[in-house]
Design an enzyme around this catalytic site. Structure first.
Site, PDB file in Angstrom:
ATOM      1  N   CYS A   1      21.902 -22.178  -2.909  1.00  0.00           N
ATOM      2  CA  CYS A   1      20.791 -21.235  -2.657  1.00  0.00           C
ATOM      3  C   CYS A   1      21.255 -19.888  -2.123  1.00  0.00           C
ATOM      4  O   CYS A   1      20.567 -18.889  -2.269  1.00  0.00           O
ATOM      5  CB  CYS A   1      19.819 -21.789  -1.625  1.00  0.00           C
TER       6      CYS A   1
ATOM      7  N   HIS B   1      14.368 -28.877  -5.063  1.00  0.00           N
ATOM      8  CA  HIS B   1      14.842 -28.305  -6.319  1.00  0.00           C
ATOM      9  C   HIS B   1      15.767 -29.291  -7.045  1.00  0.00           C
ATOM     10  O   HIS B   1      16.397 -30.138  -6.416  1.00  0.00           O
ATOM     11  CB  HIS B   1      15.656 -27.030  -6.058  1.00  0.00           C
TER      12      HIS B   1
END
Ligand code: CIR
Length: 260
Positions: free
Chosen positions: A255, A168
């Site tokens: 996250c 990401h």
């Protein structure tokens, strides 16, 4: 005045489930240990709470092995929330599991309907714009649909690119305050942070880039002492959290929570 990019009153987390052993990973570097992950998760949640924030702690979801990584399901902004559309097929169902909680705290909730995909881990909200990194999980159509939604709230979206082989965009960067970014050199070299103040993680400590600024604290993964020292020298109050088990699933500090 509060800065919505790092001053938060609430967060949402989800405790890891036993199925975490089945979580997605780019490379197998070992099976995550549930007890170890639970201990680190408890430290993470306690650290968020220590700043005075309320943390909504959701129950483990055995059906979705990656559900502990709540960030990927939703984008939380001061004006409203946007339910994501993950590019990982096994993670799609996590969004519907999160939506009732989001609706209980937000009046204005939108959904990315598709056909594009977008995951929260690819979105960095700074003091002046929203950076969205195209990646294996986030495509042009997903970025375009998000842009339509958030531009009505007055936000500007800038599409950037996540380096190849990096899960990401925020695997490689984090926001330290409205104008300051912690980044790997490889991501900064792409030019995406021009005009910002950028601090680089120490060479060989690339995994430290996935940290979070939460109120007065920076939560950073433990085991990256040169980066922690550099942050402290720059005036940040750093709390180091064990990330060994989450790292086996390519997860880090950002996250594990939704922050708003
Ligand atoms: C995945 O591959 O989707 C998970 N194992 C890790 C997700 C990490 N999320 C994030 O960086 N926002």
């Amino acid at each position: 005045m509060t800065d919505p990019t790092f001053q938060f009153t609430r967060a949402i987390t989800r405790r890891p489930a036993a199925s975490i052993t089945m979580g997605l990973r780019a490379e197998d570097i070992g099976t995550p240990d549930l007890d170890g992950m639970l201990a680190a998760h408890a430290h993470y949640v306690a650290t968020l709470k220590s700043t005075g924030a309320e943390v909504i702690e959701l129950s483990p979801l055995d059906t979705f092995p990656d559900a502990v990584f709540v960030e990927d399901t939703t984008l939380c902004l001061p004006q409203g929330a946007v339910m994501m559309r993950p590019g990982a097929p096994s993670r799609m169902g996590e969004v519907a599991e999160m939506e009732p909680t989001i609706r209980s705290v937000y009046d204005d909730v939108h959904r990315i309907k598709g056909p594009g995909h977008i995951e929260g881990g690819d979105i960095l909200v700074t003091g002046r714009e929203i950076l969205v990194g195209r990646s294996d999980r986030t495509d042009a159509a997903g970025v375009a649909e998000l842009t339509d939604i958030v531009s009505k709230w007055g936000h500007t979206v800038r599409e950037v690119f996540t380096p190849p082989g990096v899960l990401h965009f925020k695997t490689d960067c984090s926001l330290l305050d409205g104008e300051t970014i912690l980044s790997t050199k490889r991501l900064d070299d792409s030019g995406c942070f021009e005009g910002y103040c950028v601090l680089h993680v120490a060479e060989g400590e690339e995994a430290a880039a996935n940290s979070i600024r939460f109120n007065e604290l920076v939560l950073a993964p433990a085991g990256f002492p040169r980066t922690a020292e550099m942050l402290r020298k720059n005036g940040y109050e750093v709390v180091e959290i064990n990330n060994t088990e989450c790292a086996k699933l390519d997860g880090g500090m950002s996250c594990l929570s939704l922050r708003f």
